[in-house]
Design an enzyme around this catalytic site. Structure first.
Site, PDB file in Angstrom:
ATOM      1  N   GLN A  93      37.988  42.456  48.700  1.00 49.25           N
ATOM      2  CA  GLN A  93      39.119  42.075  48.432  1.00 49.25           C
ATOM      3  C   GLN A  93      39.268  41.177  47.532  1.00 49.25           C
ATOM      4  O   GLN A  93      38.886  39.907  48.459  1.00 49.25           O
ATOM      5  CB  GLN A  93      40.199  42.517  49.413  1.00 49.25           C
ATOM      6  CG  GLN A  93      41.358  42.159  48.778  1.00 49.25           C
ATOM      7  CD  GLN A  93      42.750  42.733  49.398  1.00 49.25           C
ATOM      8  OE1 GLN A  93      41.837  42.955  50.895  1.00 49.25           O
ATOM      9  NE2 GLN A  93      43.679  43.148  48.862  1.00 49.25           N
ATOM     10  N   HIS A  99      46.281  47.516  46.613  1.00 50.86           N
ATOM     11  CA  HIS A  99      44.882  48.524  45.085  1.00 50.86           C
ATOM     12  C   HIS A  99      44.650  49.841  45.186  1.00 50.86           C
ATOM     13  O   HIS A  99      43.374  49.150  46.291  1.00 50.86           O
ATOM     14  CB  HIS A  99      45.288  47.924  43.612  1.00 50.86           C
ATOM     15  CG  HIS A  99      43.437  46.842  44.615  1.00 50.86           C
ATOM     16  ND1 HIS A  99      43.589  45.572  45.153  1.00 50.86           N
ATOM     17  CD2 HIS A  99      42.619  46.584  43.877  1.00 50.86           C
ATOM     18  CE1 HIS A  99      42.798  44.854  44.833  1.00 50.86           C
ATOM     19  NE2 HIS A  99      42.262  45.462  44.693  1.00 50.86           N
ATOM     20  N   HIS A 101      41.197  51.998  43.528  1.00 50.82           N
ATOM     21  CA  HIS A 101      40.472  51.616  42.632  1.00 50.82           C
ATOM     22  C   HIS A 101      40.063  53.239  42.306  1.00 50.82           C
ATOM     23  O   HIS A 101      40.269  54.288  42.646  1.00 50.82           O
ATOM     24  CB  HIS A 101      39.409  50.791  42.357  1.00 50.82           C
ATOM     25  CG  HIS A 101      39.582  49.426  42.224  1.00 50.82           C
ATOM     26  ND1 HIS A 101      38.663  48.178  41.410  1.00 50.82           N
ATOM     27  CD2 HIS A 101      39.423  48.937  43.561  1.00 50.82           C
ATOM     28  CE1 HIS A 101      39.146  47.917  41.643  1.00 50.82           C
ATOM     29  NE2 HIS A 101      39.425  47.505  43.525  1.00 50.82           N
TER      30      HIS A 101
HETATM   31  P1  5GP Z   1      38.910  43.942  44.889  1.00 49.45           P
HETATM   32  O1  5GP Z   1      37.584  43.831  44.755  1.00 49.45           O
HETATM   33  O2  5GP Z   1      40.127  42.445  44.804  1.00 49.45           O
HETATM   34  O3  5GP Z   1      39.252  45.694  45.332  1.00 49.45           O
HETATM   35  O4  5GP Z   1      39.630  44.544  43.124  1.00 49.45           O
HETATM   36  C1  5GP Z   1      40.438  43.843  42.118  1.00 49.45           C
HETATM   37  C2  5GP Z   1      40.205  44.378  40.475  1.00 49.45           C
HETATM   38  O5  5GP Z   1      41.325  43.563  39.907  1.00 49.45           O
HETATM   39  C3  5GP Z   1      38.900  43.951  39.970  1.00 49.45           C
HETATM   40  O6  5GP Z   1      38.168  44.764  39.971  1.00 49.45           O
HETATM   41  C4  5GP Z   1      39.495  43.095  38.407  1.00 49.45           C
HETATM   42  O7  5GP Z   1      38.665  43.330  37.708  1.00 49.45           O
HETATM   43  C5  5GP Z   1      40.527  43.195  38.600  1.00 49.45           C
HETATM   44  N1  5GP Z   1      41.352  42.253  38.093  1.00 49.45           N
HETATM   45  C6  5GP Z   1      42.187  41.135  38.388  1.00 49.45           C
HETATM   46  N2  5GP Z   1      42.589  40.659  37.760  1.00 49.45           N
HETATM   47  C7  5GP Z   1      43.313  41.229  36.559  1.00 49.45           C
HETATM   48  C8  5GP Z   1      43.973  41.465  35.637  1.00 49.45           C
HETATM   49  O8  5GP Z   1      44.526  40.257  35.837  1.00 49.45           O
HETATM   50  N3  5GP Z   1      44.442  42.500  35.346  1.00 49.45           N
HETATM   51  C9  5GP Z   1      44.154  43.503  35.227  1.00 49.45           C
HETATM   52  N4  5GP Z   1      44.362  44.637  35.160  1.00 49.45           N
HETATM   53  N5  5GP Z   1      42.919  43.534  36.857  1.00 49.45           N
HETATM   54  C10 5GP Z   1      42.576  42.468  37.201  1.00 49.45           C
END
Ligand code: 5GP
Length: 138
Positions: A93, A99, A101
Protein backbone atom coordinates in the site's frame (compact mmCIF):
# COMPACT_ATOMS: atom_id res chain seq x y z
CA UNK A 1 -6.19 10.90 9.60
CA UNK A 2 -3.60 12.87 7.60
CA UNK A 3 -4.61 14.13 4.17
CA UNK A 4 -3.59 11.87 1.31
CA UNK A 5 -3.40 12.44 -2.42
CA UNK A 6 -6.80 10.70 -2.66
CA UNK A 7 -8.52 13.13 -0.26
CA UNK A 8 -7.22 15.89 -2.52
CA UNK A 9 -8.68 14.08 -5.54
CA UNK A 10 -12.03 13.76 -3.70
CA UNK A 11 -12.06 17.48 -2.89
CA UNK A 12 -11.06 18.38 -6.47
CA UNK A 13 -7.82 19.99 -5.32
CA UNK A 14 -5.95 17.53 -7.56
CA UNK A 15 -7.41 16.60 -10.95
CA UNK A 16 -8.25 13.04 -11.99
CA UNK A 17 -9.92 11.21 -14.86
CA UNK A 18 -13.18 10.49 -13.03
CA UNK A 19 -15.28 7.51 -14.14
CA UNK A 20 -17.94 7.41 -11.38
CA UNK A 21 -19.02 9.43 -8.37
CA UNK A 22 -21.82 9.34 -5.80
CA UNK A 23 -22.18 10.50 -2.18
CA UNK A 24 -19.99 7.69 -0.80
CA UNK A 25 -17.76 6.45 -3.62
CA UNK A 26 -15.42 7.83 -6.28
CA UNK A 27 -13.75 5.95 -9.15
CA UNK A 28 -11.02 7.33 -11.40
CA UNK A 29 -8.18 6.16 -13.63
CA UNK A 30 -4.90 5.17 -11.97
CA UNK A 31 -2.12 7.61 -12.89
CA UNK A 32 0.31 4.71 -13.42
CA UNK A 33 -1.82 2.05 -15.11
CA UNK A 34 -0.62 -1.57 -15.25
CA UNK A 35 -2.88 -1.87 -18.31
CA UNK A 36 -5.21 0.53 -20.17
CA UNK A 37 -8.41 1.06 -18.14
CA UNK A 38 -6.73 0.44 -14.73
CA UNK A 39 -9.28 2.05 -12.41
CA UNK A 40 -9.21 2.93 -8.70
CA UNK A 41 -12.38 2.77 -6.60
CA UNK A 42 -12.28 4.60 -3.26
CA UNK A 43 -14.68 5.45 -0.44
CA UNK A 44 -15.02 9.14 0.31
CA UNK A 45 -14.65 8.17 3.97
CA UNK A 46 -10.98 8.69 4.88
CA UNK A 47 -10.20 5.19 6.21
CA UNK A 48 -6.58 4.05 5.84
CA UNK A 49 -7.17 0.32 5.51
CA UNK A 50 -10.15 -1.89 4.73
CA UNK A 51 -10.55 -3.12 8.31
CA UNK A 52 -11.16 0.51 9.39
CA UNK A 53 -13.95 1.15 6.87
CA UNK A 54 -17.56 1.62 8.01
CA UNK A 55 -20.23 -0.90 6.99
CA UNK A 56 -22.01 1.85 5.05
CA UNK A 57 -19.00 2.71 2.85
CA UNK A 58 -18.08 -0.98 2.49
CA UNK A 59 -21.60 -1.78 1.29
CA UNK A 60 -21.56 1.13 -1.16
CA UNK A 61 -18.26 -0.04 -2.68
CA UNK A 62 -19.33 -3.69 -2.70
CA UNK A 63 -22.50 -2.83 -4.59
CA UNK A 64 -20.58 -0.85 -7.21
CA UNK A 65 -17.52 -2.98 -7.84
CA UNK A 66 -19.13 -5.54 -10.18
CA UNK A 67 -20.74 -2.74 -12.21
CA UNK A 68 -17.43 -0.89 -12.55
CA UNK A 69 -15.68 -4.15 -13.50
CA UNK A 70 -18.26 -4.71 -16.25
CA UNK A 71 -17.75 -1.14 -17.51
CA UNK A 72 -13.96 -1.63 -17.63
CA UNK A 73 -14.45 -4.96 -19.45
CA UNK A 74 -16.79 -3.37 -21.98
CA UNK A 75 -14.52 -0.44 -22.75
CA UNK A 76 -11.18 -2.29 -22.79
CA UNK A 77 -12.58 -5.40 -24.50
CA UNK A 78 -10.65 -7.35 -21.90
CA UNK A 79 -12.59 -10.23 -20.26
CA UNK A 80 -9.96 -11.02 -17.65
CA UNK A 81 -8.95 -8.73 -14.80
CA UNK A 82 -7.79 -8.59 -11.18
CA UNK A 83 -9.33 -6.68 -8.28
CA UNK A 84 -6.54 -5.77 -5.87
CA UNK A 85 -6.76 -4.12 -2.47
CA UNK A 86 -3.54 -3.50 -0.50
CA UNK A 87 -3.40 -2.79 3.25
CA UNK A 88 -0.19 -1.56 4.87
CA UNK A 89 3.21 -0.70 3.40
CA UNK A 90 4.45 -4.29 3.71
CA UNK A 91 1.46 -5.32 1.57
CA UNK A 92 2.36 -2.76 -1.14
CA UNK A 93 0.00 0.00 0.00
CA UNK A 94 1.48 3.35 -1.08
CA UNK A 95 -1.54 5.65 -0.57
CA UNK A 96 -3.07 5.39 2.89
CA UNK A 97 -6.69 5.80 1.89
CA UNK A 98 -8.65 2.60 1.15
CA UNK A 99 -8.74 1.79 -2.56
CA UNK A 100 -9.61 -1.09 -4.85
CA UNK A 101 -7.70 -1.51 -8.10
CA UNK A 102 -9.56 -2.90 -11.12
CA UNK A 103 -6.73 -4.07 -13.39
CA UNK A 104 -7.46 -5.48 -16.84
CA UNK A 105 -5.33 -8.51 -17.79
CA UNK A 106 -4.98 -8.17 -21.56
CA UNK A 107 -2.02 -10.56 -21.87
CA UNK A 108 0.49 -12.54 -19.82
CA UNK A 109 2.93 -9.63 -19.91
CA UNK A 110 0.48 -6.80 -19.12
CA UNK A 111 -1.70 -6.15 -16.09
CA UNK A 112 -0.96 -7.49 -12.62
CA UNK A 113 1.87 -9.98 -12.05
CA UNK A 114 1.48 -12.07 -8.91
CA UNK A 115 3.90 -14.16 -6.87
CA UNK A 116 1.85 -16.87 -5.14
CA UNK A 117 4.04 -19.03 -2.90
CA UNK A 118 1.33 -21.44 -1.75
CA UNK A 119 2.03 -23.37 1.43
CA UNK A 120 0.18 -26.19 3.21
CA UNK A 121 -2.62 -25.76 5.77
CA UNK A 122 -1.42 -26.54 9.27
CA UNK A 123 -3.77 -26.69 12.27
CA UNK A 124 -6.64 -25.71 9.91
CA UNK A 125 -9.41 -26.68 12.33
CA UNK A 126 -7.92 -24.59 15.15
CA UNK A 127 -7.19 -21.60 12.88
CA UNK A 128 -10.71 -21.67 11.36
CA UNK A 129 -12.28 -21.93 14.84
CA UNK A 130 -10.27 -18.96 16.16
CA UNK A 131 -11.03 -16.76 13.15
CA UNK A 132 -14.68 -17.72 13.23
CA UNK A 133 -14.85 -16.72 16.91
CA UNK A 134 -13.04 -13.43 16.14
CA UNK A 135 -15.57 -12.61 13.39
CA UNK A 136 -18.31 -12.23 15.99
CA UNK A 137 -16.34 -9.63 17.95
CA UNK A 138 -14.75 -7.73 15.02
P1 5GP B 1 -1.31 1.12 -3.74
O1 5GP B 1 0.08 0.59 -3.98
O2 5GP B 1 -1.38 2.05 -2.57
O3 5GP B 1 -2.33 0.01 -3.68
O4 5GP B 1 -1.68 1.93 -5.05
C1 5GP B 1 -1.75 3.31 -5.13
C2 5GP B 1 -2.08 3.64 -6.55
O5 5GP B 1 -2.40 5.01 -6.62
C3 5GP B 1 -0.92 3.40 -7.54
O6 5GP B 1 -1.32 2.47 -8.52
C4 5GP B 1 -0.65 4.78 -8.12
O7 5GP B 1 -0.34 4.76 -9.49
C5 5GP B 1 -1.95 5.52 -7.84
N1 5GP B 1 -1.77 6.95 -7.67
C6 5GP B 1 -0.87 7.58 -6.86
N2 5GP B 1 -0.98 8.91 -6.94
C7 5GP B 1 -1.98 9.14 -7.82
C8 5GP B 1 -2.57 10.35 -8.32
O8 5GP B 1 -2.19 11.47 -7.98
N3 5GP B 1 -3.59 10.21 -9.21
C9 5GP B 1 -4.05 8.98 -9.61
N4 5GP B 1 -5.05 8.95 -10.49
N5 5GP B 1 -3.52 7.82 -9.15
C10 5GP B 1 -2.49 7.91 -8.27
Amino acid sequence: MADTIFSKIISGEIPSHKVYEDDLVLAFLDIGPLAPGHTLVIPKEPAQTLDQLSDESAAAIGRLLPRLCRAVQTVTGCREYNVLQNNGPGAHQAVFHVHFHIIPKPSEDAGLGIRWPAGKVEDGAEMAKRISEAVTTS
